[in-house]
Design a protein around this motif. Structure first.
Motif, PDB file in Angstrom:
ATOM      1  N   LEU A  88       0.829  -1.205   0.000  1.00 55.08           N
ATOM      2  CA  LEU A  88       0.000   0.000   0.000  1.00 55.08           C
ATOM      3  C   LEU A  88       0.867   1.260   0.000  1.00 55.08           C
ATOM      4  O   LEU A  88       0.596   2.218  -0.735  1.00 55.08           O
ATOM      5  CB  LEU A  88      -0.913  -0.007   1.221  1.00 55.08           C
ATOM      6  CG  LEU A  88      -1.853   1.204   1.377  1.00 55.08           C
ATOM      7  CD1 LEU A  88      -2.816   1.281   0.200  1.00 55.08           C
ATOM      8  CD2 LEU A  88      -2.621   1.105   2.689  1.00 55.08           C
ATOM      9  N   GLU A  89       1.920   1.272   0.811  1.00 51.27           N
ATOM     10  CA  GLU A  89       2.805   2.433   0.860  1.00 51.27           C
ATOM     11  C   GLU A  89       3.506   2.637  -0.478  1.00 51.27           C
ATOM     12  O   GLU A  89       3.671   3.781  -0.935  1.00 51.27           O
ATOM     13  CB  GLU A  89       3.841   2.256   1.971  1.00 51.27           C
ATOM     14  CG  GLU A  89       3.262   2.387   3.378  1.00 51.27           C
ATOM     15  CD  GLU A  89       4.324   2.265   4.443  1.00 51.27           C
ATOM     16  OE1 GLU A  89       5.410   1.720   4.125  1.00 51.27           O
ATOM     17  OE2 GLU A  89       4.083   2.692   5.582  1.00 51.27           O
ATOM     18  N   SER A  90       3.905   1.545  -1.114  1.00 48.65           N
ATOM     19  CA  SER A  90       4.560   1.650  -2.411  1.00 48.65           C
ATOM     20  C   SER A  90       3.612   2.245  -3.449  1.00 48.65           C
ATOM     21  O   SER A  90       4.001   3.134  -4.226  1.00 48.65           O
ATOM     22  CB  SER A  90       5.043   0.271  -2.865  1.00 48.65           C
ATOM     23  OG  SER A  90       5.605   0.335  -4.158  1.00 48.65           O
ATOM     24  N   ASP A  93       3.090   5.983  -2.655  1.00 47.26           N
ATOM     25  CA  ASP A  93       4.233   6.793  -3.054  1.00 47.26           C
ATOM     26  C   ASP A  93       4.285   6.967  -4.569  1.00 47.26           C
ATOM     27  O   ASP A  93       4.587   8.054  -5.076  1.00 47.26           O
ATOM     28  CB  ASP A  93       5.534   6.157  -2.559  1.00 47.26           C
ATOM     29  CG  ASP A  93       5.692   6.257  -1.058  1.00 47.26           C
ATOM     30  OD1 ASP A  93       4.986   7.080  -0.444  1.00 47.26           O
ATOM     31  OD2 ASP A  93       6.516   5.512  -0.497  1.00 47.26           O
ATOM     32  N   THR A  94       3.997   5.873  -5.293  1.00 48.00           N
ATOM     33  CA  THR A  94       4.004   5.948  -6.757  1.00 48.00           C
ATOM     34  C   THR A  94       2.932   6.899  -7.260  1.00 48.00           C
ATOM     35  O   THR A  94       3.174   7.726  -8.148  1.00 48.00           O
ATOM     36  CB  THR A  94       3.792   4.548  -7.357  1.00 48.00           C
ATOM     37  OG1 THR A  94       4.847   3.682  -6.933  1.00 48.00           O
ATOM     38  CG2 THR A  94       3.785   4.608  -8.872  1.00 48.00           C
ATOM     39  N   ASN A  95       1.729   6.776  -6.687  1.00 42.90           N
ATOM     40  CA  ASN A  95       0.637   7.657  -7.103  1.00 42.90           C
ATOM     41  C   ASN A  95       0.931   9.114  -6.753  1.00 42.90           C
ATOM     42  O   ASN A  95       0.639  10.023  -7.536  1.00 42.90           O
ATOM     43  CB  ASN A  95      -0.672   7.213  -6.446  1.00 42.90           C
ATOM     44  CG  ASN A  95      -1.164   5.870  -6.962  1.00 42.90           C
ATOM     45  OD1 ASN A  95      -0.786   5.449  -8.052  1.00 42.90           O
ATOM     46  ND2 ASN A  95      -1.981   5.191  -6.179  1.00 42.90           N
ATOM     47  N   GLU A  96       1.502   9.330  -5.562  1.00 40.86           N
ATOM     48  CA  GLU A  96       1.840  10.691  -5.143  1.00 40.86           C
ATOM     49  C   GLU A  96       2.856  11.306  -6.094  1.00 40.86           C
ATOM     50  O   GLU A  96       2.717  12.470  -6.501  1.00 40.86           O
ATOM     51  CB  GLU A  96       2.403  10.667  -3.721  1.00 40.86           C
ATOM     52  CG  GLU A  96       2.873  12.005  -3.193  1.00 40.86           C
ATOM     53  CD  GLU A  96       1.732  12.948  -2.863  1.00 40.86           C
ATOM     54  OE1 GLU A  96       2.002  14.154  -2.714  1.00 40.86           O
ATOM     55  OE2 GLU A  96       0.588  12.471  -2.763  1.00 40.86           O
ATOM     56  N   ARG A  97       3.858  10.537  -6.451  1.00 34.13           N
ATOM     57  CA  ARG A  97       4.880  11.048  -7.375  1.00 34.13           C
ATOM     58  C   ARG A  97       4.275  11.325  -8.748  1.00 34.13           C
ATOM     59  O   ARG A  97       4.601  12.339  -9.378  1.00 34.13           O
ATOM     60  CB  ARG A  97       6.029  10.045  -7.490  1.00 34.13           C
ATOM     61  CG  ARG A  97       7.096  10.481  -8.478  1.00 34.13           C
ATOM     62  CD  ARG A  97       8.326   9.599  -8.408  1.00 34.13           C
ATOM     63  NE  ARG A  97       9.294   9.950  -9.437  1.00 34.13           N
ATOM     64  CZ  ARG A  97      10.100  10.994  -9.384  1.00 34.13           C
ATOM     65  NH1 ARG A  97      10.072  11.787  -8.334  1.00 34.13           N
ATOM     66  NH2 ARG A  97      10.951  11.253 -10.356  1.00 34.13           N
ATOM     67  N   SER A  98       3.392  10.441  -9.211  1.00 32.65           N
ATOM     68  CA  SER A  98       2.775  10.639 -10.520  1.00 32.65           C
ATOM     69  C   SER A  98       1.938  11.914 -10.544  1.00 32.65           C
ATOM     70  O   SER A  98       1.994  12.691 -11.508  1.00 32.65           O
ATOM     71  CB  SER A  98       1.901   9.427 -10.882  1.00 32.65           C
ATOM     72  OG  SER A  98       2.686   8.262 -10.997  1.00 32.65           O
TER      73      SER A  98
END
Length: 348
Positions: A88-90, A93-98
């Motif tokens: 979930l954290e991964s 983080d990926t969605n936040e960066r995108s």
């Protein structure tokens, strides 16, 4: 124990039904639905007949009646939960960066590139001003900036963090180049967009200044002087070395505390780490890793120190806000988040 098994089975069935409902509403993916069903099925089977797992227990010599098997089940549950949290954290983080990259890209695309093409050639000092609902103040800040410093053209740009009061229009009317972000993400992201645009405009020095009138544009020559003279790569404007109008005792103490903290962490004396009035050599700025969307004022200076840039402070004047409302949260919350930003930047 029977009641616990029944409760576990009921919870597993309920979670399966909830996951199916969310999948039908397209709120979760098929993969997440399958993961939920597999875990729920294992819980239901374990609750219905724990003996079915005896072959697994016997491999590890877990004897019945000693509590070892219950401990083993709890341990496996904790491991599974830990793996799910990591996943979930991964994803988060990926969605936040995108989202961050998307907003930055859209912000740069919305910049006044046509007007920028008309800028006079030559050496440039680009002044970046992140702004949110500063229509009342931003025009006066832009108009007070010098147009040239020692042969360098001063180019003001305003990054409008999706304001609701005509900030972009007021900035353009005052002569600034403007980029308007599609959603509000915070001053740190707006500053990054401004920094990227400044580098694309061929800036030799990039300055950041608040749009609320607290910083004095007339002091720009003093701020960039150490860079122009070759004595510094990054200059921090310090109210503690200059003059300021005190807003509150808590914030005043906070400035001293956070500056002391950064001095302790970095080994270099910093007197005003929360200052947003700073200048950076373009070559240095390209090396900095900037990630904070909010509570960002400490990040640039700490990152410059981490990159072993030559950092100096010069005295500047800070005034209280002349109009509009402060966007900072309450003091305790601001202090906590500011502390986290300092530590996260230092730990990179």
């Amino acid at each position: 124990m029977l009641a616990l098994r029944i409760a576990g089975a009921l919870v597993a069935v309920a979670m399966s039904a909830l996951a199916l409902a969310r999948y039908r509403r397209r709120q979760i993916s098929r993969l997440n639905l399958l993961i939920t069903w597999v875990i729920a099925l294992a819980v239901v089977v374990l609750a219905a007949d724990p003996n079915l797992f005896n072959p697994v227990f016997e491999i590890f010599n877990f004897r019945p009646g000693s509590g070892q098997r219950l401990t083993a089940v709890l341990l496996v549950a904790v491991v599974v939960l830990f793996l799910l949290i990591l996943r979930l954290e991964s994803q988060a983080d990926t969605n936040e960066r995108s989202i961050r990259l998307l907003v930055e890209s859209l912000g740069q695309a919305a910049f006044d590139w046509d007007r920028a093409a008309e800028l006079p050639p030559g050496k440039r000092i680009v002044v970046v001003s992140p702004a949110y609902n500063e229509a009342e103040n931003v025009g006066a800040v832009i108009e007070a900036m010098p147009r040239e410093i020692d042969g360098y053209h001063v180019v003001p740009i305003v990054i409008d963090d999706h304001s609701e009061d005509g900030t972009a229009e007021a900035a353009r009317a005052a002569g600034a180049l403007v980029a308007r972000l599609p959603i509000r993400r915070g001053g740190g992201l707006a500053l990054r967009v401004g920094y990227d645009i400044a580098l694309k405009l061929g800036a030799d020095i990039v300055v950041s200044i608040d749009a609320d009138g607290q910083h004095q544009p007339e002091e720009l020559p003093s701020l960039v002087r150490p860079i122009l003279e070759g004595r510094a790569d990054h200059v921090n404007g310090s109210r503690m070395l200059g003059a300021f109008e005190r807003e509150s005792l808590i914030r005043h103490v906070g400035v001293h505390f956070f500056s002391w903290l950064v001095t302790l962490l970095t080994g270099q004396r910093v007197t005003d780490i929360s200052s947003g009035y700073r200048a950076t050599r373009a070559e240095t700025l390209r090396r900095l890793i900037l990630e904070q969307d909010q509570f960002w004022t400490s990040e640039v200076t700490i990152e410059a120190l981490r990159q072993r840039a030559r950092v100096v402070e010069v005295p500047v004047t800070f005034l209280t806000r002349r109009g509009g409302e402060s966007k900072k949260p309450k003091s305790l919350r601001y202090g906590w988040n500011f502390s986290k930003a300092i530590v996260k930047t230092w730990l990179r």
